[in-house]
Design a protein around this motif. Sequence first.
Motif, PDB file in Angstrom:
ATOM      1  N   ASP A   1       0.820  -1.213   0.000  1.00 25.84           N
ATOM      2  CA  ASP A   1       0.000   0.000   0.000  1.00 25.84           C
ATOM      3  C   ASP A   1       0.854   1.262   0.000  1.00 25.84           C
ATOM      4  O   ASP A   1       0.362   2.356   0.211  1.00 25.84           O
ATOM      5  N   ARG A   2       2.154   1.126  -0.247  1.00 27.08           N
ATOM      6  CA  ARG A   2       3.060   2.274  -0.249  1.00 27.08           C
ATOM      7  C   ARG A   2       3.513   2.605  -1.664  1.00 27.08           C
ATOM      8  O   ARG A   2       3.701   1.719  -2.487  1.00 27.08           O
ATOM      9  N   THR A   3       3.710   3.893  -1.925  1.00 28.25           N
ATOM     10  CA  THR A   3       4.243   4.365  -3.197  1.00 28.25           C
ATOM     11  C   THR A   3       5.664   4.849  -2.956  1.00 28.25           C
ATOM     12  O   THR A   3       5.906   5.628  -2.030  1.00 28.25           O
TER      13      THR A   3
END
Length: 50
Positions: A33-35
């Motif tokens: 869920d991280r960019t």
Amino acid sequence: MRCDLCGHTVEAAVADRPEAVAFARINGWIVGDRTWCPMCAATHTTHRTA
């Protein structure tokens, strides 16, 4: 898109946000869920494979 680790902004010439997200996933810039920016993603990959 903004990197969740270092705050750098990554820009890509794409038509819309869904295409930008797909582009980022293909290039390994979205992990879970991280960019991440390309540098943070490359560092993460290096640590994972070392």
